[in-house]
Design a protein around this motif. Structure first.
Motif, PDB file in Angstrom:
ATOM      1  N   LEU A 197       0.834  -1.194   0.000  1.00 31.87           N
ATOM      2  CA  LEU A 197       0.000   0.000   0.000  1.00 31.87           C
ATOM      3  C   LEU A 197       0.869   1.245   0.000  1.00 31.87           C
ATOM      4  N   SER A 198       0.333   2.322  -0.525  1.00 29.99           N
ATOM      5  CA  SER A 198       1.053   3.588  -0.563  1.00 29.99           C
ATOM      6  C   SER A 198       0.058   4.732  -0.480  1.00 29.99           C
ATOM      7  N   ILE A 199       0.400   5.758   0.270  1.00 29.32           N
ATOM      8  CA  ILE A 199      -0.509   6.896   0.385  1.00 29.32           C
ATOM      9  C   ILE A 199      -0.023   8.060  -0.469  1.00 29.32           C
ATOM     10  N   GLY A 200      -0.982   8.766  -1.047  1.00 29.97           N
ATOM     11  CA  GLY A 200      -0.698  10.014  -1.743  1.00 29.97           C
ATOM     12  C   GLY A 200      -1.227  11.152  -0.882  1.00 29.97           C
ATOM     13  N   PHE A 201      -0.391  12.166  -0.623  1.00 28.03           N
ATOM     14  CA  PHE A 201      -0.803  13.209   0.321  1.00 28.03           C
ATOM     15  C   PHE A 201      -0.094  14.522   0.046  1.00 28.03           C
ATOM     16  N   ARG A 202      -0.547  15.560   0.723  1.00 22.37           N
ATOM     17  CA  ARG A 202       0.107  16.867   0.721  1.00 22.37           C
ATOM     18  C   ARG A 202       0.590  17.164   2.132  1.00 22.37           C
ATOM     19  N   THR A 203       1.832  17.586   2.240  1.00 20.97           N
ATOM     20  CA  THR A 203       2.389  17.906   3.558  1.00 20.97           C
ATOM     21  C   THR A 203       1.822  19.239   4.060  1.00 20.97           C
ATOM     22  N   VAL A 204       1.320  19.225   5.300  1.00 22.33           N
ATOM     23  CA  VAL A 204       0.788  20.441   5.914  1.00 22.33           C
ATOM     24  C   VAL A 204       1.806  21.047   6.875  1.00 22.33           C
ATOM     25  N   ARG A 205       2.380  20.210   7.752  1.00 22.88           N
ATOM     26  CA  ARG A 205       3.397  20.683   8.708  1.00 22.88           C
ATOM     27  C   ARG A 205       4.499  19.627   8.837  1.00 22.88           C
ATOM     28  N   PHE A 206       5.730  20.091   8.991  1.00 24.34           N
ATOM     29  CA  PHE A 206       6.852  19.186   9.254  1.00 24.34           C
ATOM     30  C   PHE A 206       7.949  19.947   9.992  1.00 24.34           C
ATOM     31  N   ARG A 207       8.885  19.215  10.565  1.00 22.01           N
ATOM     32  CA  ARG A 207      10.088  19.811  11.141  1.00 22.01           C
ATOM     33  C   ARG A 207      11.294  19.104  10.534  1.00 22.01           C
ATOM     34  N   PRO A 208      12.367  19.836  10.316  1.00 28.80           N
ATOM     35  CA  PRO A 208      13.545  19.236   9.697  1.00 28.80           C
ATOM     36  C   PRO A 208      14.123  18.118  10.568  1.00 28.80           C
ATOM     37  N   GLY A 209      14.654  17.122   9.906  1.00 31.13           N
ATOM     38  CA  GLY A 209      15.316  16.032  10.602  1.00 31.13           C
ATOM     39  C   GLY A 209      16.817  16.162  10.490  1.00 31.13           C
ATOM     40  N   ALA A 210      17.543  15.282  11.188  1.00 32.78           N
ATOM     41  CA  ALA A 210      19.007  15.340  11.177  1.00 32.78           C
ATOM     42  C   ALA A 210      19.552  15.133   9.765  1.00 32.78           C
ATOM     43  N   GLY A 211      18.818  14.350   8.958  1.00 31.07           N
ATOM     44  CA  GLY A 211      19.294  14.084   7.611  1.00 31.07           C
ATOM     45  C   GLY A 211      19.391  15.323   6.755  1.00 31.07           C
ATOM     46  N   ALA A 212      18.634  16.343   7.098  1.00 31.42           N
ATOM     47  CA  ALA A 212      18.676  17.580   6.322  1.00 31.42           C
ATOM     48  C   ALA A 212      19.982  18.331   6.558  1.00 31.42           C
ATOM     49  N   VAL A 213      20.692  17.987   7.650  1.00 29.20           N
ATOM     50  CA  VAL A 213      21.923  18.693   8.001  1.00 29.20           C
ATOM     51  C   VAL A 213      23.157  17.836   7.750  1.00 29.20           C
ATOM     52  N   VAL A 214      23.134  16.601   8.282  1.00 23.74           N
ATOM     53  CA  VAL A 214      24.326  15.753   8.212  1.00 23.74           C
ATOM     54  C   VAL A 214      24.309  14.799   7.026  1.00 23.74           C
ATOM     55  N   GLY A 215      23.207  14.744   6.303  1.00 29.02           N
ATOM     56  CA  GLY A 215      23.165  13.936   5.099  1.00 29.02           C
ATOM     57  C   GLY A 215      22.719  12.512   5.284  1.00 29.02           C
ATOM     58  N   HIS A 216      22.435  12.091   6.499  1.00 28.91           N
ATOM     59  CA  HIS A 216      21.889  10.746   6.713  1.00 28.91           C
ATOM     60  C   HIS A 216      20.860  10.811   7.835  1.00 28.91           C
ATOM     61  N   GLY A 217      19.988   9.787   7.886  1.00 28.35           N
ATOM     62  CA  GLY A 217      18.875   9.826   8.820  1.00 28.35           C
ATOM     63  C   GLY A 217      17.681  10.514   8.186  1.00 28.35           C
ATOM     64  N   ALA A 218      16.686  10.809   8.997  1.00 23.39           N
ATOM     65  CA  ALA A 218      15.458  11.411   8.478  1.00 23.39           C
ATOM     66  C   ALA A 218      15.704  12.824   7.976  1.00 23.39           C
ATOM     67  N   ARG A 219      15.200  13.096   6.806  1.00 24.14           N
ATOM     68  CA  ARG A 219      15.287  14.445   6.258  1.00 24.14           C
ATOM     69  C   ARG A 219      14.208  15.340   6.842  1.00 24.14           C
ATOM     70  N   ARG A 220      13.023  14.761   7.060  1.00 24.16           N
ATOM     71  CA  ARG A 220      11.911  15.506   7.633  1.00 24.16           C
ATOM     72  C   ARG A 220      11.112  14.605   8.563  1.00 24.16           C
ATOM     73  N   HIS A 221      10.485  15.230   9.539  1.00 29.27           N
ATOM     74  CA  HIS A 221       9.498  14.574  10.397  1.00 29.27           C
ATOM     75  C   HIS A 221       8.144  15.190  10.047  1.00 29.27           C
ATOM     76  N   LEU A 222       7.267  14.371   9.470  1.00 26.91           N
ATOM     77  CA  LEU A 222       5.964  14.865   9.031  1.00 26.91           C
ATOM     78  C   LEU A 222       5.000  14.882  10.212  1.00 26.91           C
ATOM     79  N   LEU A 223       4.509  16.069  10.543  1.00 24.15           N
ATOM     80  CA  LEU A 223       3.647  16.260  11.706  1.00 24.15           C
ATOM     81  C   LEU A 223       2.169  16.287  11.348  1.00 24.15           C
ATOM     82  N   GLU A 224       1.861  16.762  10.164  1.00 27.06           N
ATOM     83  CA  GLU A 224       0.465  16.792   9.706  1.00 27.06           C
ATOM     84  C   GLU A 224       0.450  16.705   8.188  1.00 27.06           C
ATOM     85  N   ILE A 225      -0.414  15.821   7.671  1.00 34.22           N
ATOM     86  CA  ILE A 225      -0.525  15.674   6.222  1.00 34.22           C
ATOM     87  C   ILE A 225      -2.002  15.641   5.836  1.00 34.22           C
TER      88      ILE A 225
END
Length: 233
Positions: free
Chosen positions: A118-146
């Motif tokens: 299964l796969s969901i199609g969605f639009r991101t409403v709110r998120f916060r940056p993850g460690a991957g966005a800075v150091v290049g590995h791990g989560a890029r974003r944490h999705l808080l509301e979609i």
């Protein structure tokens, strides 16, 4: 921040009714806490607002490959009856009507393992940056509301554990049982009518044969050679 549509995958359970002409499916459209191939983590609570906004006629669609598969396009192949957030993720359950050719084709692809998850199609409403966005590995974003748009049957889930987990036969649907009973009754009435017609035809044929035999006898008696002879005094 504008966001393009993204997709998530999760495990899927299948239940198929061979006589009810419907496949009942259930599984998880999304799982919490794990990093997907897109580098995102969906956090618990991300679906609360979008699920609360669901209204009759505005439910997330059941598509194949997010409407990108040429054979299916953006035509829904079933309906999601249940969408609910629990501790694991987004639980979904729905039906695929197998008397619809396109839906039956989707079921066959599920049955042989072409569509694996299964796969969901969605639009991101709110998120916060993850460690991957800075150091290049791990989560890029944490999705808080979609905002959930659709839940698709897909070929290759991003999570290697997001596979079809089970398939089993279930009972007939009430609508099918009612329709089948009506057809059976109509068939029984037709059979009775045909049997009655056959009896009537047999009786008429017997009557015709009897009439012919009687006319033959009467015709024979009208012959002078067959009239009783009266002796002369």
């Amino acid at each position: 921040m504008a966001e393009t549509e993204r997709f998530r995958f999760a495990d899927l359970e299948l239940k198929f009714s061979s006589d009810g002409r419907v496949a009942m499916i259930e599984g998880y459209g999304a799982a919490f806490g794990n990093v997907d191939d897109g580098g995102d983590i969906i956090e618990p609570g991300a679906f609360v607002a979008t699920l609360a906004a669901i209204r009759p006629g505005r439910r997330p669609l059941m598509l194949v490959q997010h409407g990108l598969a040429p054979e299916f396009g953006a035509t829904p192949v079933g309906v999601w009856d249940t969408l609910a957030e629990d501790r694991k993720g987004l639980f979904v359950a729905g039906r695929i009507p197998l008397d619809v050719p396109l839906s039956a084709s989707a079921w066959k692809m599920l049955d042989v393992g072409i569509l694996q998850g299964l796969s969901i199609g969605f639009r991101t409403v709110r998120f916060r940056p993850g460690a991957g966005a800075v150091v290049g590995h791990g989560a890029r974003r944490h999705l808080l509301e979609i905002s959930l748009r659709e839940v698709s049957l897909v070929t290759q889930p991003a999570n290697s554990l997001a596979l079809v987990s089970a398939a089993r036969l279930v009972g007939s649907t009430p609508a099918y049982v009612e329709k089948k009973a009506a057809c059976d009754q109509a068939g029984a009435r037709l059979s009775a009518a045909l049997a009655s017609l056959a009896r009537d035809l047999a009786q008429r044929e017997a009557q015709v044969r009897g009439d012919r035999a009687l006319r033959a006898i009467l015709g024979m008696n009208s012959d002078s050679d067959c009239r009783p002879r009266v002796p002369h005094a």
